[in-house]
Design a protein around this motif. Structure first.
Motif, PDB file in Angstrom:
ATOM      1  N   HIS A   1       0.841  -1.204   0.000  1.00  8.32           N
ATOM      2  CA  HIS A   1       0.000   0.000   0.000  1.00  8.32           C
ATOM      3  C   HIS A   1       0.874   1.253   0.000  1.00  8.32           C
ATOM      4  N   GLY A   2       0.476   2.209  -0.818  1.00 11.63           N
ATOM      5  CA  GLY A   2       1.104   3.520  -0.838  1.00 11.63           C
ATOM      6  C   GLY A   2       0.134   4.559  -0.316  1.00 11.63           C
ATOM      7  N   PRO A   3       0.473   5.831  -0.444  1.00 14.10           N
ATOM      8  CA  PRO A   3      -0.407   6.896   0.052  1.00 14.10           C
ATOM      9  C   PRO A   3      -1.805   6.882  -0.551  1.00 14.10           C
ATOM     10  N   LEU A   4      -1.936   6.379  -1.773  1.00 11.92           N
ATOM     11  CA  LEU A   4      -3.229   6.397  -2.467  1.00 11.92           C
ATOM     12  C   LEU A   4      -3.951   5.057  -2.426  1.00 11.92           C
ATOM     13  N   GLY A   5      -3.427   4.119  -1.634  1.00 16.74           N
ATOM     14  CA  GLY A   5      -4.086   2.825  -1.523  1.00 16.74           C
ATOM     15  C   GLY A   5      -3.215   1.686  -2.009  1.00 16.74           C
ATOM     16  N   ARG A   6      -3.855   0.537  -2.263  1.00 13.60           N
ATOM     17  CA  ARG A   6      -3.105  -0.641  -2.669  1.00 13.60           C
ATOM     18  C   ARG A   6      -2.430  -0.409  -4.012  1.00 13.60           C
ATOM     19  N   ARG A   7      -1.120  -0.729  -4.072  1.00  8.20           N
ATOM     20  CA  ARG A   7      -0.366  -0.579  -5.310  1.00  8.20           C
ATOM     21  C   ARG A   7      -0.221  -1.895  -6.048  1.00  8.20           C
ATOM     22  N   TRP A   8       0.022  -2.969  -5.317  1.00  6.92           N
ATOM     23  CA  TRP A   8       0.167  -4.279  -5.944  1.00  6.92           C
ATOM     24  C   TRP A   8       0.088  -5.350  -4.866  1.00  6.92           C
ATOM     25  N   PHE A   9      -0.047  -6.588  -5.311  1.00  8.02           N
ATOM     26  CA  PHE A   9       0.001  -7.705  -4.375  1.00  8.02           C
ATOM     27  C   PHE A   9       0.440  -8.950  -5.131  1.00  8.02           C
ATOM     28  N   VAL A  10       0.919  -9.927  -4.401  1.00  6.70           N
ATOM     29  CA  VAL A  10       1.292 -11.214  -4.974  1.00  6.70           C
ATOM     30  C   VAL A  10       0.829 -12.294  -4.016  1.00  6.70           C
ATOM     31  N   ARG A  11       0.318 -13.384  -4.556  1.00  9.06           N
ATOM     32  CA  ARG A  11      -0.177 -14.484  -3.726  1.00  9.06           C
ATOM     33  C   ARG A  11       0.582 -15.764  -4.037  1.00  9.06           C
ATOM     34  N   SER A  12       0.656 -16.660  -3.057  1.00 10.59           N
ATOM     35  CA  SER A  12       1.259 -17.973  -3.274  1.00 10.59           C
ATOM     36  C   SER A  12       0.444 -18.740  -4.312  1.00 10.59           C
ATOM     37  N   PRO A  13       1.073 -19.665  -5.046  1.00  3.16           N
ATOM     38  CA  PRO A  13       0.362 -20.413  -6.087  1.00  3.16           C
ATOM     39  C   PRO A  13      -0.885 -21.137  -5.591  1.00  3.16           C
ATOM     40  N   GLY A  14      -0.901 -21.606  -4.340  1.00  2.00           N
ATOM     41  CA  GLY A  14      -2.036 -22.365  -3.843  1.00  2.00           C
ATOM     42  C   GLY A  14      -3.163 -21.536  -3.260  1.00  2.00           C
ATOM     43  N   VAL A  15      -3.047 -20.215  -3.293  1.00  2.13           N
ATOM     44  CA  VAL A  15      -4.089 -19.342  -2.733  1.00  2.13           C
ATOM     45  C   VAL A  15      -5.111 -19.019  -3.814  1.00  2.13           C
ATOM     46  N   PRO A  16      -6.378 -19.365  -3.613  1.00  2.00           N
ATOM     47  CA  PRO A  16      -7.409 -19.118  -4.632  1.00  2.00           C
ATOM     48  C   PRO A  16      -7.537 -17.638  -4.998  1.00  2.00           C
ATOM     49  N   GLU A  17      -7.913 -17.385  -6.234  1.00  2.00           N
ATOM     50  CA  GLU A  17      -8.003 -16.012  -6.732  1.00  2.00           C
ATOM     51  C   GLU A  17      -9.092 -15.202  -6.046  1.00  2.00           C
ATOM     52  N   ARG A  18     -10.046 -15.884  -5.406  1.00  2.00           N
ATOM     53  CA  ARG A  18     -11.123 -15.122  -4.759  1.00  2.00           C
ATOM     54  C   ARG A  18     -10.589 -14.239  -3.631  1.00  2.00           C
ATOM     55  N   TRP A  19      -9.418 -14.588  -3.085  1.00  2.00           N
ATOM     56  CA  TRP A  19      -8.839 -13.765  -2.025  1.00  2.00           C
ATOM     57  C   TRP A  19      -8.063 -12.619  -2.656  1.00  2.00           C
ATOM     58  N   PHE A  20      -8.825 -11.561  -2.907  1.00  2.00           N
ATOM     59  CA  PHE A  20      -8.308 -10.367  -3.578  1.00  2.00           C
ATOM     60  C   PHE A  20      -8.332  -9.223  -2.563  1.00  2.00           C
ATOM     61  N   PRO A  21      -7.187  -8.682  -2.160  1.00  2.00           N
ATOM     62  CA  PRO A  21      -7.140  -7.713  -1.055  1.00  2.00           C
ATOM     63  C   PRO A  21      -7.827  -6.391  -1.363  1.00  2.00           C
ATOM     64  N   CYS A  22      -8.333  -5.775  -0.324  1.00  2.00           N
ATOM     65  CA  CYS A  22      -9.030  -4.489  -0.443  1.00  2.00           C
ATOM     66  C   CYS A  22      -8.077  -3.389  -0.914  1.00  2.00           C
ATOM     67  N   ASP A  23      -8.663  -2.349  -1.473  1.00  2.00           N
ATOM     68  CA  ASP A  23      -7.864  -1.226  -1.973  1.00  2.00           C
ATOM     69  C   ASP A  23      -7.200  -0.443  -0.844  1.00  2.00           C
TER      70      ASP A  23
END
Length: 261
Positions: A167-189
């Motif tokens: 997260h930067g001053p304007l919110g979430r900038r990027w994220f990376v997940r482990s290969p086994g983590v389902p795509e539905r777990w998408f972090p908030c802005d």
């Protein structure tokens, strides 16, 4: 059979069997980069100029030492993948994160694999039961790599179901997940105002992972049924990086999902 990256192939061909063997100047020379110069640059952090089979890399010495190492590895990535082009790499191109595009993303990936090769990193990653800041620091010291690049690579190994969120001053900038983590777990802005990461943003250090409701991080129906372990740290440029360990096995199951309204 696991396919090795071009960077790992180069390391193996040179007989690199330990992190301390990753000598970037020797590797560069073997790749045809006969000189690495250090001098102040305007408008970029590093550049590579080549002619034929030989090249020179120039790096700005005002950057921290580990960032200089990433810059060199990044330029070697350009030399390997984008031979014959003159490229000037600005700070935004050397973010050591998944947000770069095109040729810069390719060079960043090469740099990460060169500095933190899987065949040396994976055995060490398996020794950690969970991903923590202490673990990231330990591995970063071993490989002489930055905290950001190390944290990304450790998440990518998939030995611990985890995510890394920036997260930067304007919110979430990027994220990376482990290969086994389902795509539905998408972090908030944005950071949860009652979460622990906001404390780090406000200047307080965090010295151990703490459990928090998953709904603090995911706007997903049913997220409040789970907990995650959260630990955050501040980078040199003021961004907040958060390690999330997914400690509930049910979170790793594939299922239909819907977002909260």
């Amino acid at each position: 059979m696991i396919r090795q990256s071009p960077a790992e192939g180069i390391l193996r061909s040179l007989g690199v069997t330990a992190p301390s063997d990753i000598d970037l100047e020797a590797i560069a020379f073997d790749m045809g980069v006969f000189r690495i110069k250090y001098r102040e640059l305007d408008g970029c952090e590093a550049r590579i100029v080549g002619m034929g089979k030989n090249a020179i890399i120039t790096v700005d010495p005002r950057s921290p030492p580990r960032r200089q190492r990433f810059s060199i590895a990044h330029e070697l990535g350009h030399w390997h993948h984008h031979h014959g082009k003159v490229l000037f790499c600005q700070s935004k191109d050397l973010r050591q994160c998944p947000g770069a595009l095109g040729s810069e993303q390719t060079a960043n990936r090469f740099a990460s694999n060169l500095l933190l090769p899987g065949y040396l990193l994976n055995p060490l990653a398996r020794t950690f039961p969970k991903l923590t800041i202490r673990a990231v620091k330990s591995v970063a010291e071993t490989f002489d790599a930055s905290m950001t690049a190390t944290a990304i690579r450790l998440v990518e190994t998939g030995h611990v179901p985890s995510m890394l969120v920036c997260h930067g001053p304007l919110g979430r900038r990027w994220f990376v997940r482990s290969p086994g983590v389902p795509e539905r777990w998408f972090p908030c802005d944005t950071l949860d105002p009652e979460g622990y990461a906001i404390e780090v943003k406000n200047g307080k250090d965090q010295n151990m992972p703490r459990k928090i409701g998953a709904d603090a991080w995911f706007d997903l129906r049913g997220a409040d049924d789970f907990e995650v372990e959260e630990e955050s740290f501040r980078t040199a440029n003021g961004e907040i990086l958060t390690i999330l360990n997914l400690i509930a096995d049910d979170m790793l199951e594939e299922r239909e999902h819907s977002y909260r309204r």
